[in-house]
Scaffold this active site. Structure first.
Site, PDB file in Angstrom:
ATOM      1  N   CYS A 127      -7.841  18.889 -52.787  1.00 43.47           N
ATOM      2  CA  CYS A 127      -7.648  17.487 -52.409  1.00 43.47           C
ATOM      3  C   CYS A 127      -6.157  17.109 -52.471  1.00 43.47           C
ATOM      4  O   CYS A 127      -5.406  17.515 -51.602  1.00 43.47           O
ATOM      5  CB  CYS A 127      -8.538  16.574 -53.244  1.00 43.47           C
ATOM      6  SG  CYS A 127      -8.893  15.030 -52.381  1.00 43.47           S
ATOM      7  N   HIS A 161     -13.820  18.817 -52.362  1.00 46.98           N
ATOM      8  CA  HIS A 161     -13.895  19.212 -53.777  1.00 46.98           C
ATOM      9  C   HIS A 161     -14.935  20.318 -53.979  1.00 46.98           C
ATOM     10  O   HIS A 161     -16.086  20.027 -54.301  1.00 46.98           O
ATOM     11  CB  HIS A 161     -14.273  17.998 -54.639  1.00 46.98           C
ATOM     12  CG  HIS A 161     -13.185  16.998 -54.727  1.00 46.98           C
ATOM     13  ND1 HIS A 161     -12.274  16.974 -55.764  1.00 46.98           N
ATOM     14  CD2 HIS A 161     -12.827  15.995 -53.887  1.00 46.98           C
ATOM     15  CE1 HIS A 161     -11.420  15.989 -55.570  1.00 46.98           C
ATOM     16  NE2 HIS A 161     -11.733  15.385 -54.443  1.00 46.98           N
ATOM     17  N   GLU A 195     -15.302  22.267 -56.396  1.00 52.79           N
ATOM     18  CA  GLU A 195     -15.760  22.354 -57.786  1.00 52.79           C
ATOM     19  C   GLU A 195     -17.053  21.579 -58.022  1.00 52.79           C
ATOM     20  O   GLU A 195     -17.777  21.851 -58.979  1.00 52.79           O
ATOM     21  CB  GLU A 195     -14.654  21.881 -58.733  1.00 52.79           C
ATOM     22  CG  GLU A 195     -14.390  20.380 -58.782  1.00 52.79           C
ATOM     23  CD  GLU A 195     -13.449  19.850 -57.695  1.00 52.79           C
ATOM     24  OE1 GLU A 195     -13.267  20.550 -56.680  1.00 52.79           O
ATOM     25  OE2 GLU A 195     -12.921  18.732 -57.847  1.00 52.79           O
TER      26      GLU A 195
HETATM   27  N1  GLN Z   1      -5.036  10.622 -53.697  1.00 55.06           N
HETATM   28  C1  GLN Z   1      -5.445  11.437 -52.598  1.00 55.06           C
HETATM   29  C2  GLN Z   1      -6.249  10.652 -51.577  1.00 55.06           C
HETATM   30  O1  GLN Z   1      -6.746   9.598 -51.855  1.00 55.06           O
HETATM   31  C3  GLN Z   1      -6.242  12.631 -53.079  1.00 55.06           C
HETATM   32  C4  GLN Z   1      -7.509  12.262 -53.749  1.00 55.06           C
HETATM   33  C5  GLN Z   1      -8.082  13.371 -54.594  1.00 55.06           C
HETATM   34  O2  GLN Z   1      -7.405  14.312 -54.978  1.00 55.06           O
HETATM   35  N2  GLN Z   1      -9.345  13.249 -54.930  1.00 55.06           N
HETATM   36  O3  GLN Z   1      -6.399  11.082 -50.459  1.00 55.06           O
END
Ligand code: GLN
Length: 535
Positions: free
Chosen positions: A382, A508, A510
Site C-alpha cells: 500500500c 493488503h 496480509e
Molecule cells: N495513505 C495511503 C493512501 O491512503 C496508503 C494507505 C495504506 O497504506 N493503507 O492511499
C-alpha cells in the site's frame, strides 16, 4: 437454528479472548460444524477505521469493505473462512442504528432506553449472522473485561438472549487469569472468584471457565474453582501460556474444551478433530531448516499489534518455506538521516509497511533506493508501493518534484494522487476505497508466478493511487505495472525488471493469509530472501 457461545473476559484485559474463541471455533469446525465468530467492541466509535494504530492496533478489513477489530484477523487465520461487517459490532454502530430508527419514528410515542432498545439491537446483531449463512454455531466474543461500565448493555443483552433461546442453545465461556504469586509459591483463585461474582451480578452464570495460567492447575485447584464459581469441575479448563498462538487449538483439544461445549449445547460429537493441515503447519513452523532476517520499515513499530497481520503472514509464509523469519521493526523516521546502509545491511529482505501521512516517508524512500540499488528483495504494501513509485520517478527517471500528493499536495509530478472519487469526500470514517477488488496479472510476472493464476481478488484500504497520467511513462520504464484492476485500470502491482524480487502492491495481501492458505506473495518474498541469503 444456530447454537450460541459467548466468550467473556475477567480479571484483566489481553488474556487472549480472540485466540481462545478462534481456537474453539477451529476445533468445532474440524468436528464438522459450520462456525463463525463475531466480536462485540464496547467503544463508541462506529468502527476502528478512524483510530490510530497506537490506540487499537491494526484495522482489519474484510472482503465486504468493513473496517474491523484485529481479532477478526485471528478468526480468519484460524478458520480459513472470511468474515464480514456483521462479524464486528461496536457500541457506536448499535447506538447509531437505534438513533436513526428513533428519528425515523420507529419508536413513536415511546421513551428510547438502554433496555429494551439498545439490548434488542445487540440481540438482533447476534442473530444477523444466522440469517446471513446457515451457521451451526456462532461464537460471540464480548470485548472488554467484566465490570467495565461500557460492557454492561452487552452483558444484559447476553443474559436476556440466553434466557430466550434456552440453556441448551447458548452457553457462556468466561476467560480468566489465575496469577502465580511467587512469594507465596501459589496460584491464586481469588481474582477469578471475584470476576465470576461480578458476572453473576449481571445475572450471568458462566458455564465454562477457561483459566489462563503460567503453571499447571492441580486437581484441587480445579475443584476449588468449581466450588466457588459454581461451574462443573470438568468445565474448569486450563489455558497454559503457549509458545505460539497456533498451539492453543491443540492445548484446548487436550483439555477437551470442544467436547464439553458440544455436550452442553446438546450437539453430536462429530468426528475427532485431526487437525492434519494445522499440525503439518506447526511442524514446519517449529522445525525450520533455515532462517532469514526481514526488516519491517514502518512508523508504528513500538506496537506489534499495529502490523499484526503482516507478522502473522510471515509466520505462515515462513512455515511454507520451512524457514524461520525474524522480523525486525525499523522506524522509518530513523532512516531519514544517518546511514541507511548501516541500518539495513545484514537483512535478507525489506518490507515497507502501509501507513498514512507524511511522517517517516523520506526514510521509506531512502530504504527503497538502497534495496533497489543493492538487489535486496523488496516488498512494498500500500503506502510501501506508493513510496517505491515515488522513489523510482525521483531517482531513476529523474523527475524532480515527483511525489505523492498525500505528502506534497502541490507536487510538480503527483505520481501518486488522490483517486478521483475521493476528491469530494470530506468525511473521514469508512470513506476510503475499501474491501475486495479484482486484479488481473501480467503473465510471466513475479506475482503471476506466485499466485499461479491470472485473476486474483485482494482487499484494499486507501485514498491515493498510481496517477494514470504517468502510466505511459511507466510503461516505457523498467518499473512495470504487472497487476491492473480490470474495471478501472488502476495500477495494483508494480515490479522492477532485472531485480531478484521487487514487488509493490496497492492492496493488503496480509489480510488474506491463513494457516491453511499462506499468502503466495509472502511465501514468494521469503523464498527470494532465502535465495538472497544463500547466494
Ligand atoms: N495513505 C495511503 C493512501 O491512503 C496508503 C494507505 C495504506 O497504506 N493503507 O492511499
Amino acid at each position: 437454528m444456530s447454537k450460541y457461545i459467548f466468550v467473556t473476559g475477567g480479571v484483566t484485559s489481553s488474556l487472549g479472548k480472540g485466540i481462545i474463541s478462534a481456537s474453539l471455533g477451529k476445533l468445532l469446525q474440524e468436528r464438522g460444524f459450520k462456525v463463525t465468530i463475531q466480536k462485540f467492541d464496547p467503544y463508541i466509535n462506529i468502527d476502528p477505521g478512524t483510530l490510530n494504530p497506537y490506540e487499537h492496533g491494526e484495522c482489519f478489513v474484510t472482503d465486504d469493505g468493513a473496517e474491523t477489530d484485529l481479532d477478526l484477523g485471528h478468526y480468519e487465520r484460524f478458520l480459513n473462512s472470511p468474515t464480514s461487517q456483521a462479524n464486528n459490532v461496536t457500541t457506536g454502530r448499535v447506538y447509531q442504528t437505534v438513533i436513526n430508527k428513533e428519528r425515523a419514528g420507529d419508536y413513536l410515542g415511546k421513551t428510547v432506553q438502554v433496555i429494551p432498545h439498545i439490548t434488542d439491537e445487540i440481540k438482533r446483531r447476534v442473530t444477523l449472522l444466522e440469517h446471513q449463512d446457515e451457521y451451526d454455531i456462532i461464537i460471540t466474543e464480548v470485548g472488554g473485561t467484566v465490570g467495565d461500565i461500557e460492557s454492561l448493555p452487552y452483558l444484559e443483552a447476553l443474559r436476556q438472549f440466553k434466557q430466550e433461546v434456552g440453556k441448551k442453545n447458548c452457553i457462556v465461556l468466561h476467560l480468566t487469569l489465575i496469577p502465580y504469586l511467587s512469594a507465596a509459591g501459589e496460584l491464586k483463585t481469588k481474582p477469578t472468584q471475584h470476576s465470576v461474582k461480578e458476572l453473576l451480578t449481571t445475572g450471568i452464570q458462566p458455564d465454562i471457565l477457561v483459566c489462563r495460567t503460567e503453571r499447571k492447575l492441580t486437581k484441587e485447584l480445579r475443584a476449588k474453582l468449581s466450588r466457588f464459581c459454581n461451574v462443573e469441575t470438568n468445565s474448569v479448563i486450563e489455558a497454559m501460556d503457549a509458545k505460539t498462538i497456533y498451539d492453543v487449538p491443540l492445548l484446548m483439544l487436550k483439555e477437551k474444551l470442544d467436547e464439553i461445549v458440544l455436550r452442553k449445547l446438546n450437539l453430536r460429537k462429530g468426528k475427532e478433530p485431526e487437525l492434519i493441515a494445522w499440525k503439518d503447519f506447526l511442524g514446519r513452523h517449529k522445525n525450520p531448516t533455515n532462517e532469514v532476517r526481514i526488516a519491517l520499515v514502518g512508523k508504528y513499530n513500538e506496537l506489534q499489534d499495529a502490523y499484526k497481520s503482516i507478522y502473522e503472514s510471515f509466520v505462515h509464509g515462513g512455515a511454507m518455506n520451512e524457514c524461520k523469519v525474524t522480523v525486525v521493526p525499523i522506524h522509518s523516521q530513523k532512516l531519514e538521516s544517518g546511514d541507511v546502509e548501516e541500518a539495513l545491511k545484514g537483512f535478507d529482505g525489506v518490507l515497507i509497511a502501509p501507513g498514512f501521512g507524511e511522517r517517516g516517508i523520506e526514510g521509506k524512500i531512502r530504504a527503497i533506493q538502497y534495496v533497489r540499488e543493492n538487489n535486496i528483495p523488496f516488498f512494498g504494501i500500500c503506502l510501501g508501493m506508493q513510496c517505491c513509485v515515488v522513489e523510482y520517478f525521483q531517482n531513476v527517471l529523474n523527475y524532480k518534484g515527483a511525489h505523492s500528493s498525500e505528502v506534497q499536495p502541490d507536487a510538480k509530478h503527483p505520481v501518486i494522487d488522490l483517486m478521483p472519487d475521493q476528491i469530494e469526500i470530506t468525511q473521514k470514517g469508512g470513506t476510503m476505497r475499501l474491501g475486495a477488488y479484482d486484479c488481473k496479472l501480467e503473465k510471466g510476472s513475479i506475482a503471476y508466478k506466485a499466485y499461479g493464476k491470472i485473476t486474483i481478488s485482494e482487499r484494499h484500504r486507501h485514498r491515493y493511487e498510481f496517477n494514470p497520467k504517468y502510466l505511459e511513462v511507466l510503461e516505457k520504464s523498467t518499473l512495470k505495472a504487472t497487476g491492473i484492476n480490470p474495471k478501472t485500470g488502476l495500477v495494483e502491482i508494480v515490479e522492477l525488471e532485472d531485480h531478484p524480487f521487487y514487488v509493490g502492491v496497492q492492496f493488503h495481501p496480509e489480510l488474506k493469509s491463513t494457516v491453511e492458505l499462506p499468502h503466495p506473495l509472502f511465501t514468494a518474498f521469503i523464498k527470494a530472501a532465502l535465495k538472497h541469503k544463500l547466494s
